[in-house]
Design an enzyme around this catalytic site. Structure first.
Site, PDB file in Angstrom:
ATOM      1  N   TYR A  72       0.839  -1.213   0.000  1.00  0.00           N
ATOM      2  CA  TYR A  72       0.000   0.000   0.000  1.00  0.00           C
ATOM      3  C   TYR A  72       0.869   1.257   0.000  1.00  0.00           C
ATOM      4  CZ  TYR A  72      -3.921   3.089   1.048  1.00  0.00           C
ATOM      5  OH  TYR A  72      -4.873   4.070   0.980  1.00  0.00           O
ATOM      6  N   PHE A 124      -6.821  20.180 -24.633  1.00  0.00           N
ATOM      7  CA  PHE A 124      -7.581  18.957 -24.876  1.00  0.00           C
ATOM      8  C   PHE A 124      -8.925  19.050 -24.149  1.00  0.00           C
ATOM      9  CE2 PHE A 124      -8.660  14.462 -24.002  1.00  0.00           C
ATOM     10  CZ  PHE A 124      -8.869  14.094 -25.313  1.00  0.00           C
ATOM     11  N   ASP A 125      -9.912  18.251 -24.592  1.00  0.00           N
ATOM     12  CA  ASP A 125     -11.273  18.428 -24.049  1.00  0.00           C
ATOM     13  C   ASP A 125     -11.389  18.149 -22.555  1.00  0.00           C
ATOM     14  OD1 ASP A 125     -10.824  15.775 -24.785  1.00  0.00           O
ATOM     15  OD2 ASP A 125     -12.936  15.329 -24.977  1.00  0.00           O
ATOM     16  N   ASP A 215       0.978  19.608 -20.640  1.00  0.00           N
ATOM     17  CA  ASP A 215       0.103  18.455 -20.783  1.00  0.00           C
ATOM     18  C   ASP A 215       0.915  17.482 -21.644  1.00  0.00           C
ATOM     19  OD1 ASP A 215      -1.656  16.553 -21.631  1.00  0.00           O
ATOM     20  OD2 ASP A 215      -3.303  17.926 -22.040  1.00  0.00           O
ATOM     21  N   ALA A 217       0.939  14.165 -22.538  1.00  0.00           N
ATOM     22  CA  ALA A 217       0.489  12.872 -23.059  1.00  0.00           C
ATOM     23  C   ALA A 217       1.407  12.326 -24.167  1.00  0.00           C
ATOM     24  CB  ALA A 217      -0.942  12.982 -23.559  1.00  0.00           C
ATOM     25  N   LYS A 258      -0.640   7.113 -23.235  1.00  0.00           N
ATOM     26  CA  LYS A 258      -0.080   7.426 -24.552  1.00  0.00           C
ATOM     27  C   LYS A 258       1.427   7.134 -24.528  1.00  0.00           C
ATOM     28  CE  LYS A 258      -3.970  10.110 -24.527  1.00  0.00           C
ATOM     29  NZ  LYS A 258      -4.855  10.215 -23.344  1.00  0.00           N
ATOM     30  N   HIS A 450     -19.615  14.440 -26.038  1.00  0.00           N
ATOM     31  CA  HIS A 450     -19.327  13.550 -27.169  1.00  0.00           C
ATOM     32  C   HIS A 450     -19.287  12.079 -26.790  1.00  0.00           C
ATOM     33  CE1 HIS A 450     -15.503  14.537 -25.326  1.00  0.00           C
ATOM     34  NE2 HIS A 450     -14.982  13.465 -25.862  1.00  0.00           N
TER      35      HIS A 450
END
Ligand code: F0G
Length: 461
Positions: A72, A124-125, A215, A217, A258, A450
């Protein structure tokens, strides 16, 4: 004779996929309310919905899974991940999260307040969703060149420094949560940001006293483009380039699905101890204890190994040459796609393909449905449905570009699959005049619509 290019891997395990008939697909897509997210994966032949979490792990990653430590607190796997992030990105502090949007949720809980402004390059969304959910505003400062799909520009993900400066000058300092730089810029076509742009954004951020968040990714794909396209970097290794990139950031959110080539996972990288401490509180509340944050030990191990592999040149060359191969096939058929070809996907310019469909009938969604009907290929709409409604006026937002994104999973499909995709798109284009109408929305969620939107065909009369 010069030898042709071949992949830098061989295949050890395979998964069967099945071609369906057009009649079957007609039924399935109608049942799915013309939303490709609602299809079962068994109803799809070539799945290009996303490159997120859909990659094939290497033998070394699977081996690392077996060595996962499921303690843990303070697991060895946590320390492996910590070491990999420090070595590759240079971050002293990090928090594991279950995926990229969770990293955004934790970090933005500390930094984004109601009424704030968050400038960036085509957020990004989920990033925009987490900003708008907090009643703050995302301001797009991407260079104008990104919106001309046929224009060749090496770094269409770049931030326009004039646009950024205007936002920073017009907004009180305390109202700017951060600048978000998305690497590569997904929404504008998987387009990279240059090192020079990163350096300049960092200098401007310092001048105005605001933080810069990457960001991250597809940070490794971004580094590959820097090596191939930016003067002075041709002889640097990808790992050297990545380390320099992160010198110009204060923190990063990462979707490890990604460019860490795992099926699930994410993290926040930070340079400031105080920010780490503040974010830790939210991480424990939303994700889990700070040494696992929503990830199992085996997954943290695979992630550490994945970060190392994705920042190797041979891997990236194989990856990006496959995207380029598909792009070239499309171009040879006269299909308009975002140029230059992106890092993770080919973005088809739907407005140019179906110029006779009105924008109110969701042009890119119409094209995506047609490609599915043609050959069981599942792409995704990056257009008006994704752009969602304006949070203030609740009117549809019509983005400058309407894309169908064909995202290529890492190490999954062969170039024969790429050939099928290009030929299927050609067939759609050959019969485009028979596509008489698009779609209307019959049901939608108040945010990130979406994923669950339900559509019906517009009448053709
Ligand atoms: N940032 C970027 C640039 C992304 O492309 C994504 C996800 C995220 C953040 C969120 O990460 O999914 O792990 O929570 N993009 C996927 C896509 C979903 O299909 O492009 P996540």
């Amino acid at each position: 004779m010069e030898l042709p290019f071949a992949e830098s891997f061989k295949i050890k395990m395979v998964e069967s996929i099945r071609r369906s008939t057009r009649e079957e697909r007609e039924v399935w897509i109608k049942e799915a309310k013309y939303n490709l997210f609602n299809l079962k994966s068994d109803q799809v032949f070539i799945d290009l919905l996303t490159d997120s979490g859909t990659g094939a792990m290497s033998d070394k990653q699977w081996a690392a899974m077996m060595l996962g430590d499921e303690s843990y607190a303070g697991a060895r796997s946590y320390y492996n991940m910590k070491e990999a992030i420090k070595k590759i990105m240079g971050f002293e502090y990090f928090l594991p999260t279950h995926q990229g949007r969770a990293a955004e949720n934790v970090l933005f809980s500390v930094l984004v307040k109601e009424g704030d402004v968050v400038p960036g390059n085509s957020h990004f969304d989920t990033t925009k969703g987490h900003i708008e959910f907090r009643k703050a505003h995302a301001v797009d400062c991407t260079i104008d060149e990104a919106f001309n799909t046929s224009l060749l520009h090496p770094f269409k993900g770049n931030i326009d420094l004039n646009k950024l400066e205007k936002v920073l000058k017009e907004t009180p300092r305390e109202k700017i949560s951060m600048i978000v730089v998305t690497l590569t810029c997904n929404s504008s076509g998987g387009q990279p940001v240059s090192m020079q742009n990163m350096r300049e954004v960092s200098a401007m951020a310092k001048k105005f006293g605001v933080l810069v968040c990457y960001d991250s990714a597809r940070f490794a794909e971004n580094a590959y483009f820097i090596k191939m396209r930016e003067k002075g970097y041709e002889n640097k290794s990808i790992k050297e380039i990545v380390l320099e990139m992160y010198q110009y950031a204060d923190m990063a959110t990462m979707s490890s699905k990604k460019d860490a080539i795992v099926n699930m996972g994410g993290f926040i990288g930070m340079k400031d101890e105080n920010l780490f401490k503040q974010a830790s509180v939210y991480n424990i509340m939303f994700e889990g204890f700070i040494t696992y944050g929503g990830m199992s030990g085996r997954d943290m191990n695979a992630l550490a190994q994945g970060l190392d592999e994705s920042t190797e040149f041979d891997y990236l060359e194989t990856r990006i040459k496959q995207i380029e191969y598909l792009g070239k096939r499309m171009t040879d058929f006269g299909i308009p796609v975002q140029l230059p070809y992106g890092g993770h996907a080919i973005f088809i310019d739907a407005k140019k393909c179906l110029s006779h469909i009105p924008k109110e009938q969701y042009v890119a969604q119409t094209l995506a449905v047609e490609l599915y009907l043609e050959a069981g290929i599942r792409g995704v709409e990056i257009g008006t449905i994704l752009a969602d409604r304006d949070p203030d006026t609740r009117q549809d937002r019509y983005p400058e570009l309407e894309f169908v994104r064909l995202a290529i999973p890492r190490r999954v499909y062969t170039n024969n699959h790429m050939d099928v995709i290009a030929c299927a798109m050609k067939n759609v284009m050959d019969r485009k005049d028979a596509i008489k109408a698009g779609f209307k929305i019959i049901n939608e969620a108040p945010i990130l619509r979406h994923f669950t939107v339900e559509l019906a065909r517009c009448s053709t009369s």
